[in-house]
Design a protein around this motif. Structure first.
Motif, PDB file in Angstrom:
ATOM      1  N   UNK A  22      47.621  45.037  41.401  1.00 55.34           N
ATOM      2  CA  UNK A  22      47.690  44.447  42.741  1.00 55.34           C
ATOM      3  C   UNK A  22      46.870  43.173  42.753  1.00 55.34           C
ATOM      4  N   UNK A  23      47.229  42.271  43.646  1.00 52.90           N
ATOM      5  CA  UNK A  23      46.439  41.050  43.848  1.00 52.90           C
ATOM      6  C   UNK A  23      46.191  40.888  45.339  1.00 52.90           C
ATOM      7  N   UNK A  24      44.972  40.553  45.678  1.00 49.52           N
ATOM      8  CA  UNK A  24      44.596  40.339  47.080  1.00 49.52           C
ATOM      9  C   UNK A  24      43.973  38.959  47.229  1.00 49.52           C
ATOM     10  N   UNK A  25      44.398  38.240  48.242  1.00 50.79           N
ATOM     11  CA  UNK A  25      43.813  36.951  48.580  1.00 50.79           C
ATOM     12  C   UNK A  25      42.633  37.192  49.523  1.00 50.79           C
ATOM     13  N   UNK A  26      41.493  36.623  49.186  1.00 47.07           N
ATOM     14  CA  UNK A  26      40.317  36.712  50.055  1.00 47.07           C
ATOM     15  C   UNK A  26      40.215  35.387  50.800  1.00 47.07           C
ATOM     16  N   UNK A  27      40.380  35.434  52.094  1.00 47.81           N
ATOM     17  CA  UNK A  27      40.383  34.202  52.879  1.00 47.81           C
ATOM     18  C   UNK A  27      38.997  33.804  53.369  1.00 47.81           C
ATOM     19  N   UNK A  28      38.138  34.764  53.590  1.00 46.92           N
ATOM     20  CA  UNK A  28      36.800  34.480  54.100  1.00 46.92           C
ATOM     21  C   UNK A  28      35.771  34.887  53.054  1.00 46.92           C
ATOM     22  N   UNK A  29      35.102  33.906  52.479  1.00 48.46           N
ATOM     23  CA  UNK A  29      34.095  34.193  51.459  1.00 48.46           C
ATOM     24  C   UNK A  29      33.101  33.041  51.366  1.00 48.46           C
ATOM     25  N   UNK A  30      31.958  33.331  50.800  1.00 45.97           N
ATOM     26  CA  UNK A  30      30.938  32.330  50.490  1.00 45.97           C
ATOM     27  C   UNK A  30      30.551  32.504  49.039  1.00 45.97           C
ATOM     28  N   UNK A  31      30.292  31.415  48.350  1.00 47.71           N
ATOM     29  CA  UNK A  31      29.808  31.490  46.974  1.00 47.71           C
ATOM     30  C   UNK A  31      28.637  30.540  46.802  1.00 47.71           C
ATOM     31  N   UNK A  32      27.737  30.907  45.945  1.00 48.32           N
ATOM     32  CA  UNK A  32      26.596  30.045  45.632  1.00 48.32           C
ATOM     33  C   UNK A  32      25.532  30.018  46.715  1.00 48.32           C
ATOM     34  N   UNK A  33      24.497  29.254  46.445  1.00 51.21           N
ATOM     35  CA  UNK A  33      23.318  29.183  47.306  1.00 51.21           C
ATOM     36  C   UNK A  33      23.636  28.753  48.731  1.00 51.21           C
ATOM     37  N   UNK A  34      24.490  27.767  48.879  1.00 52.45           N
ATOM     38  CA  UNK A  34      24.823  27.259  50.211  1.00 52.45           C
ATOM     39  C   UNK A  34      26.171  27.759  50.727  1.00 52.45           C
ATOM     40  N   UNK A  35      26.794  28.639  49.954  1.00 60.21           N
ATOM     41  CA  UNK A  35      28.089  29.156  50.368  1.00 60.21           C
ATOM     42  C   UNK A  35      29.238  28.202  50.154  1.00 60.21           C
ATOM     43  N   UNK A  36      29.007  27.151  49.377  1.00 62.84           N
ATOM     44  CA  UNK A  36      30.038  26.127  49.187  1.00 62.84           C
ATOM     45  C   UNK A  36      30.304  25.820  47.715  1.00 62.84           C
ATOM     46  N   UNK A  37      30.077  26.804  46.851  1.00 65.48           N
ATOM     47  CA  UNK A  37      30.197  26.555  45.409  1.00 65.48           C
ATOM     48  C   UNK A  37      31.610  26.639  44.869  1.00 65.48           C
ATOM     49  N   UNK A  38      32.595  26.715  45.726  1.00 65.66           N
ATOM     50  CA  UNK A  38      33.970  26.651  45.272  1.00 65.66           C
ATOM     51  C   UNK A  38      34.649  28.001  45.150  1.00 65.66           C
ATOM     52  N   UNK A  39      35.782  27.982  44.483  1.00 65.20           N
ATOM     53  CA  UNK A  39      36.653  29.147  44.408  1.00 65.20           C
ATOM     54  C   UNK A  39      36.222  30.118  43.309  1.00 65.20           C
ATOM     55  N   UNK A  40      36.763  31.328  43.409  1.00 62.78           N
ATOM     56  CA  UNK A  40      36.470  32.341  42.405  1.00 62.78           C
ATOM     57  C   UNK A  40      37.677  33.247  42.218  1.00 62.78           C
ATOM     58  N   UNK A  41      37.719  33.902  41.076  1.00 63.01           N
ATOM     59  CA  UNK A  41      38.675  34.969  40.814  1.00 63.01           C
ATOM     60  C   UNK A  41      37.862  36.127  40.273  1.00 63.01           C
ATOM     61  N   UNK A  42      38.013  37.282  40.903  1.00 59.63           N
ATOM     62  CA  UNK A  42      37.305  38.480  40.454  1.00 59.63           C
ATOM     63  C   UNK A  42      38.318  39.589  40.267  1.00 59.63           C
ATOM     64  N   UNK A  43      38.310  40.208  39.092  1.00 62.07           N
ATOM     65  CA  UNK A  43      39.217  41.317  38.806  1.00 62.07           C
ATOM     66  C   UNK A  43      38.432  42.614  38.794  1.00 62.07           C
ATOM     67  N   UNK A  44      38.899  43.569  39.584  1.00 59.20           N
ATOM     68  CA  UNK A  44      38.373  44.934  39.524  1.00 59.20           C
ATOM     69  C   UNK A  44      39.399  45.757  38.773  1.00 59.20           C
ATOM     70  N   UNK A  45      38.930  46.523  37.820  1.00 60.19           N
ATOM     71  CA  UNK A  45      39.830  47.402  37.083  1.00 60.19           C
ATOM     72  C   UNK A  45      39.268  48.805  37.158  1.00 60.19           C
ATOM     73  N   UNK A  46      39.978  49.659  37.869  1.00 59.13           N
ATOM     74  CA  UNK A  46      39.566  51.052  38.014  1.00 59.13           C
ATOM     75  C   UNK A  46      40.368  51.901  37.046  1.00 59.13           C
ATOM     76  N   UNK A  47      39.682  52.756  36.295  1.00 57.45           N
ATOM     77  CA  UNK A  47      40.381  53.638  35.388  1.00 57.45           C
ATOM     78  C   UNK A  47      39.726  55.004  35.419  1.00 57.45           C
ATOM     79  N   UNK A  48      40.521  56.019  35.117  1.00 60.45           N
ATOM     80  CA  UNK A  48      39.976  57.365  35.108  1.00 60.45           C
ATOM     81  C   UNK A  48      38.894  57.491  34.055  1.00 60.45           C
ATOM     82  N   UNK A  49      37.866  58.251  34.379  1.00 59.11           N
ATOM     83  CA  UNK A  49      36.747  58.435  33.458  1.00 59.11           C
ATOM     84  C   UNK A  49      37.237  58.992  32.124  1.00 59.11           C
ATOM     85  N   UNK A  50      36.431  58.782  31.099  1.00 62.17           N
ATOM     86  CA  UNK A  50      36.766  59.304  29.783  1.00 62.17           C
ATOM     87  C   UNK A  50      37.085  58.232  28.757  1.00 62.17           C
TER      88      UNK A  50
END
Length: 86
Positions: A22-50
């Motif tokens: 799945x892909x989700x667009x995050x419309x409201x976010x802050x990055x960096x010290x002043x909240x203006x450090x630009x765009x990001x891509x973060x991938x979460x990968x959930x998998x069953x333990x083991x």
């Protein structure tokens, strides 16, 4: 998203039928010290333990390399591998 899905299948770590992407667009976010450090891509990968640490590392490396190649617009790229309880 399709490239990531195919690349993760190719690792052979799990059944392709069990993979859900799945892909989700995050419309409201802050990055960096002043909240203006630009765009990001973060991938979460959930998998069953083991899965081994080596398998988790392979998944993380695969996703990170793919994101570097296809999300060069992003100022920050990160990947988080998370275990789910069975």
């Amino acid at each position: 998203l399709k490239r990531a899905h195919v690349a993760l299948q190719a690792t052979g770590i799990f059944n392709a039928a069990d993979l859900k992407s799945r892909a989700y667009l995050v419309e409201n976010y802050l990055t960096g010290e002043n909240g203006t450090s630009g765009s990001f891509v973060h991938a979460w990968f959930y998998l069953l333990e083991g899965r081994t640490e080596g398998q988790k590392s392979t998944l993380s490396d695969t996703l990170f390399a793919l994101l570097q190649e296809h999300a060069s617009f992003a100022n920050q790229i990160s990947v988080d591998i998370c275990d789910m309880n069975k």
